[in-house]
Motif scaffolding. Sequence first.
Motif, short mmCIF file in Angstrom:
data_model
loop_
_atom_site.label_atom_id
_atom_site.label_comp_id
_atom_site.label_asym_id
_atom_site.label_seq_id
_atom_site.Cartn_x
_atom_site.Cartn_y
_atom_site.Cartn_z
N ALA A 61 0.85 -1.20 0.00
CA ALA A 61 0.00 0.00 0.00
C ALA A 61 0.88 1.24 0.00
CB ALA A 61 -0.91 0.00 1.22
N GLY A 62 0.42 2.28 -0.69
CA GLY A 62 1.22 3.47 -0.91
C GLY A 62 1.74 4.17 0.32
N THR A 63 1.01 4.12 1.43
CA THR A 63 1.45 4.82 2.64
C THR A 63 2.21 3.91 3.60
OG1 THR A 63 -0.70 4.43 3.65
CG2 THR A 63 -0.36 6.58 2.59
N SER A 64 2.35 2.64 3.24
CA SER A 64 3.06 1.73 4.14
C SER A 64 4.56 1.91 4.00
CB SER A 64 2.66 0.28 3.84
OG SER A 64 3.07 -0.07 2.54
N ARG A 65 5.27 1.53 5.05
CA ARG A 65 6.74 1.59 5.04
C ARG A 65 7.26 0.17 5.27
NH1 ARG A 65 9.75 6.17 5.92
NH2 ARG A 65 11.21 4.90 7.11
N MET A 66 8.25 -0.18 4.48
CA MET A 66 8.85 -1.49 4.63
C MET A 66 9.53 -1.59 5.98
SD MET A 66 11.49 -3.28 2.00
CE MET A 66 12.87 -2.25 2.46
N ASP A 67 9.36 -2.73 6.63
CA ASP A 67 10.01 -3.00 7.90
C ASP A 67 11.22 -3.88 7.60
OD1 ASP A 67 10.80 -4.29 10.33
OD2 ASP A 67 8.80 -3.91 11.18
N ASN A 68 12.42 -3.29 7.67
CA ASN A 68 13.64 -4.02 7.31
C ASN A 68 13.83 -5.29 8.13
OD1 ASN A 68 14.58 -2.40 5.20
ND2 ASN A 68 15.48 -0.95 6.62
N LYS A 69 13.43 -5.28 9.40
CA LYS A 69 13.58 -6.47 10.24
C LYS A 69 12.68 -7.60 9.73
CE LYS A 69 14.96 -4.11 14.45
NZ LYS A 69 14.54 -3.64 15.76
N LYS A 70 11.46 -7.27 9.33
CA LYS A 70 10.55 -8.30 8.81
C LYS A 70 11.06 -8.85 7.48
CE LYS A 70 6.15 -6.70 10.80
NZ LYS A 70 4.79 -6.22 10.43
N VAL A 71 11.57 -7.97 6.62
CA VAL A 71 12.10 -8.41 5.32
C VAL A 71 13.32 -9.31 5.54
CG1 VAL A 71 13.13 -7.68 3.14
CG2 VAL A 71 11.20 -6.41 4.08
N LYS A 72 14.19 -8.89 6.44
CA LYS A 72 15.40 -9.68 6.72
C LYS A 72 15.02 -11.06 7.27
CE LYS A 72 19.86 -9.40 9.04
NZ LYS A 72 20.74 -8.61 9.91
N ALA A 73 14.04 -11.09 8.16
CA ALA A 73 13.60 -12.37 8.73
C ALA A 73 12.99 -13.27 7.66
CB ALA A 73 12.59 -12.12 9.85
N VAL A 113 0.45 -7.62 3.01
CA VAL A 113 -0.93 -7.68 3.50
C VAL A 113 -1.57 -6.29 3.63
CG1 VAL A 113 -0.67 -9.91 4.65
CG2 VAL A 113 -0.16 -7.81 5.91
N SER A 114 -0.77 -5.22 3.59
CA SER A 114 -1.32 -3.86 3.64
C SER A 114 -2.29 -3.62 2.50
CB SER A 114 -0.19 -2.82 3.61
OG SER A 114 0.58 -2.95 2.42
N LEU A 115 -2.13 -4.33 1.39
CA LEU A 115 -3.03 -4.16 0.23
C LEU A 115 -4.42 -4.72 0.50
CD1 LEU A 115 -0.50 -5.29 -2.51
CD2 LEU A 115 -1.29 -2.95 -2.11
N LYS A 116 -4.53 -5.66 1.42
CA LYS A 116 -5.82 -6.32 1.67
C LYS A 116 -6.86 -5.39 2.29
CE LYS A 116 -4.32 -11.10 1.84
NZ LYS A 116 -4.41 -12.38 2.59
N ALA A 117 -6.45 -4.20 2.69
CA ALA A 117 -7.39 -3.23 3.27
C ALA A 117 -8.30 -2.63 2.19
CB ALA A 117 -6.62 -2.11 3.97
N PHE A 118 -7.99 -2.89 0.91
CA PHE A 118 -8.70 -2.22 -0.18
C PHE A 118 -9.38 -3.20 -1.12
CE2 PHE A 118 -5.01 0.20 1.16
CZ PHE A 118 -5.64 1.37 1.59
N ASP A 119 -10.53 -2.77 -1.65
CA ASP A 119 -11.21 -3.58 -2.66
C ASP A 119 -10.50 -3.45 -4.00
OD1 ASP A 119 -11.96 -0.89 -2.86
OD2 ASP A 119 -14.01 -1.35 -3.48
N VAL A 120 -10.01 -2.26 -4.31
CA VAL A 120 -9.28 -1.99 -5.55
C VAL A 120 -8.04 -1.16 -5.22
CG1 VAL A 120 -9.39 -0.79 -7.78
CG2 VAL A 120 -11.37 -2.08 -6.98
N VAL A 121 -6.93 -1.50 -5.87
CA VAL A 121 -5.70 -0.72 -5.73
C VAL A 121 -5.26 -0.26 -7.12
CG1 VAL A 121 -4.93 -1.80 -3.59
CG2 VAL A 121 -4.26 -2.81 -5.78
N VAL A 122 -4.32 0.69 -7.13
CA VAL A 122 -3.87 1.29 -8.39
C VAL A 122 -2.34 1.20 -8.48
CG1 VAL A 122 -3.94 3.35 -9.85
CG2 VAL A 122 -5.84 2.87 -8.29
N PRO A 123 -1.84 0.10 -9.07
CA PRO A 123 -0.40 0.02 -9.31
C PRO A 123 -0.02 0.69 -10.63
CG PRO A 123 -1.43 -2.05 -9.88
CD PRO A 123 -2.52 -1.15 -9.35
N ALA A 124 1.24 1.05 -10.76
CA ALA A 124 1.75 1.59 -12.03
C ALA A 124 1.62 0.52 -13.11
CB ALA A 124 3.21 2.00 -11.87
N ALA A 125 1.81 0.96 -14.35
CA ALA A 125 1.70 0.03 -15.48
C ALA A 125 2.86 0.20 -16.45
CB ALA A 125 0.35 0.20 -16.18
#
Length: 161
Positions: A61-73, A113-125
Amino acid sequence: MSLESVRAFFAEKASDISVIESSMSSATVALAAEAYGVEPARIAKTLSLRVGDRVVLIVAAGTSRMDNKKVKALFGGKPKMLGLEEVAEITGHEVGGVCPFGLKTPLPVYCDVSLKAFDVVVPAAGSTHSAVRITPARMAELTAAEWVDVCELRAEREAVT
């Protein structure tokens, strides 16, 4: 040709989805939200990361921030954002237009999972002036993405659910 590779992707896999083009730049989450008339959280941003010798795409989701610890794990190593030239060379998409569709090189795609808050999302193309409207589940299905939890919990995300 990046926009064309995305169009070809949808023509082959999901002909009911059309690429939307805007005269306004959508190179950042804020610009994309303005260009497509949605709140910033609904913009599905694609992060291009190198973890060790692997390159992965994480869509969040556009306003989310990656959590480096979660990614590393999850991936077993410290994540590093790809450089501008490397992004274009590997994905075939310019920065600001990176998406999980029509990739130059097949890459593993992960949807946060941040994307699951929405019925529709808008990614680039594939370009800084194009996007698609798609459900998060359909995006994950079309890109064979795995659902992961790699972003920080944010108040804005909880407010829009």
